[in-house]
Design an enzyme around this catalytic site. Structure first.
Site, PDB file in Angstrom:
ATOM      1  N   TYR A 124      -6.247  38.411 -21.755  1.00 41.93           N
ATOM      2  CA  TYR A 124      -6.667  39.237 -23.146  1.00 41.93           C
ATOM      3  C   TYR A 124      -6.315  40.685 -22.499  1.00 41.93           C
ATOM      4  CZ  TYR A 124      -9.991  36.294 -24.957  1.00 41.93           C
ATOM      5  OH  TYR A 124     -10.806  34.538 -25.538  1.00 41.93           O
ATOM      6  N   LYS A 169      -9.440  27.570 -13.553  1.00 46.18           N
ATOM      7  CA  LYS A 169      -8.427  26.378 -13.569  1.00 46.18           C
ATOM      8  C   LYS A 169      -7.795  26.170 -12.185  1.00 46.18           C
ATOM      9  CE  LYS A 169      -7.255  23.307 -15.989  1.00 46.18           C
ATOM     10  NZ  LYS A 169      -8.103  21.469 -16.583  1.00 46.18           N
ATOM     11  N   ASP A 202     -12.038  22.514 -17.515  1.00 49.63           N
ATOM     12  CA  ASP A 202     -12.789  21.178 -18.078  1.00 49.63           C
ATOM     13  C   ASP A 202     -14.339  20.534 -17.858  1.00 49.63           C
ATOM     14  OD1 ASP A 202     -10.884  21.410 -16.441  1.00 49.63           O
ATOM     15  OD2 ASP A 202      -9.259  20.050 -17.485  1.00 49.63           O
ATOM     16  N   ASP A 226     -14.701  34.083 -23.128  1.00 48.79           N
ATOM     17  CA  ASP A 226     -15.313  33.810 -24.085  1.00 48.79           C
ATOM     18  C   ASP A 226     -15.169  32.596 -24.170  1.00 48.79           C
ATOM     19  OD1 ASP A 226     -14.532  34.777 -26.810  1.00 48.79           O
ATOM     20  OD2 ASP A 226     -12.954  35.199 -26.479  1.00 48.79           O
ATOM     21  N   ASP A 230     -19.304  31.096 -26.808  1.00 46.61           N
ATOM     22  CA  ASP A 230     -19.357  30.174 -28.187  1.00 46.61           C
ATOM     23  C   ASP A 230     -19.681  28.831 -27.790  1.00 46.61           C
ATOM     24  OD1 ASP A 230     -18.351  32.728 -28.820  1.00 46.61           O
ATOM     25  OD2 ASP A 230     -17.295  32.075 -29.971  1.00 46.61           O
TER      26      ASP A 230
HETATM   27 MG    MG Z   1     -15.677  35.379 -28.594  1.00 47.34          MG
END
Ligand code: MG
Ligand code: NAI
Length: 332
Positions: A124, A169, A202, A226, A230
């Protein structure tokens, strides 16, 4: 007395933030509100998504409540996402995203977990380039950022059930994700009372769906945090009920997990629950635990008894839902 900066932003932010302000005013707390602007509409008008005076107001306030900010999916010259800019500019390095069972049909029972997401680095940093048909994005990971986010996770775990999952990861990204993992585990060694384990992202996604009750605190880098937050929101009723906090050393901005929801914006049907629960997190941060808990319980009461907004299968408007929460708050 607390000074609260309000940044409604774009889309349904313009609906859920005023609704939540109404609830905050109904609590009787001594609050002063500063209004500020940021987001896509601000960028279109002023050429910047976060004007300098908005940052000044955030700095002047004890805490900030933000709505949502639209970001175009294609590159727009000069545009930087408002919330990402503010997170970086104000060094709001910790993004706390709790997911807790709510009294709703779509909410699985027994869930009480918290994503602690690193908020300033990773993919990001918005460092992308395009060479014809090839595009490259840089991910930045620093030991300092990993250390401080790991400390936040450990401290949060101490207030909760004392378990931290380090989500990474490192098997595919041994330098970037590997530095995060190595640093988080080194910090964990300073907290022998916290049970820390690592899990590949994962596998974490699968386990969150199949065995969500087993999680307490999760800590991860920006993108994984992020996405998984969700997913976590989806387990307990969806984006309409998911709150979050962006916390730094000096400043804090509280915002719902959801975006500006252009598909329903302007119709008065957005669910303000996420923003109300976000406001409860903000009040907790300000030391107003009693009012924060009462807001949480008032929201749960209305989620249970109705009326509910359309995203939860009901026909309440933003306004009628807010009226019901305020009434429930006064009854508690
Ligand atoms: Mg988001
Ligand atoms: P979104 O979260 O805005 O919407 C996803 C879906 O959930 C939509 O169907 C929407 O109607 C529904 N939804 C979200 N919040 C709701 C609420 N409070 N009540 C009822 N329904 C709700 O995500 P989307 O559509 O991917 O993004 C829209 C815009 O928001 C984009 O420009 C995106 O960049 C931005 N965004 C901003 C965020 C932020 O400010 N932190 C976070 C996520 C997206």
């Amino acid at each position: 007395m607390h000074t609260i900066c309000l940044i409604p932003g774009d889309g349904i932010g313009l609906e859920v933030v005023p609704a939540t302000r109404r609830l905050l005013e109904a609590t009787g707390l001594d609050l002063t509100f500063l209004e500020a602007e940021a987001g896509w509409a601000t960028f279109q008008r002023r050429g910047t998504s976060v004007p300098a005076e908005t940052l000044e107001r955030v700095r002047a306030a004890d805490a900030t409540l933000a709505g949502a900010f639209t970001s175009p999916k294609t590159k727009v010259e000069g545009h930087k996402g408002a919330i990402r800019s503010m997170r970086r500019e104000l060094d709001l390095f910790a993004n706390l995203r709790p997911a807790k069972t709510r009294p709703l049909p779509g909410s699985l029972p027994g869930i009480d977990m918290l994503m602690v997401r690193e908020n300033t680095e990773g993919l990001y940093v918005e460092a992308e380039r395009r060479y014809g048909d090839i595009a490259i994005a840089d991910a930045m990971v620093s030991r300092r950022a990993c250390e401080r986010i790991a400390h936040v996770a450990m401290q949060q775990a101490r207030k909760r059930r004392g378990r931290v999952a380090v989500v990474h990861k490192a098997n595919v990204l041994p330098l970037t994700s590997g530095l995060f993992l190595e640093t988080a585990l080194a910090v964990a060694a300073e907290y022998p009372d916290v049970e820390t384990y690592d899990i590949i992202v994962d596998a974490a996604a699968m386990k969150l769906v199949r065995d969500p009750e087993s999680f307490d605190v999760l800590v991860s880098t920006n993108l994984f945090g992020d996405i998984l937050s969700d997913l976590m929101a989806g387990l307990v009723g969806g984006l309409g009920v998911a709150p979050s906090a962006n916390i730094g050393v000096d400043y804090a901005i509280f915002e719902p997990v959801h975006g500006s929801a252009p598909d329903i914006a302007g119709r008065g049907i957005a669910n303000p629950t996420a923003t109300m629960l976000t406001a409860a997190m903000m009040l907790q941060h300000l030391g107003e635990d009693d009012v924060a808990n009462r807001i949480d319980r008032a929201v749960d009461q209305v989620l249970m008894d109705g009326p509910r907004t359309a995203d939860l299968g009901g026909d309440a408007t933003t306004e009628s839902f807010t009226d019901a929460v305020i009434a429930a708050y006064h009854r508690l």
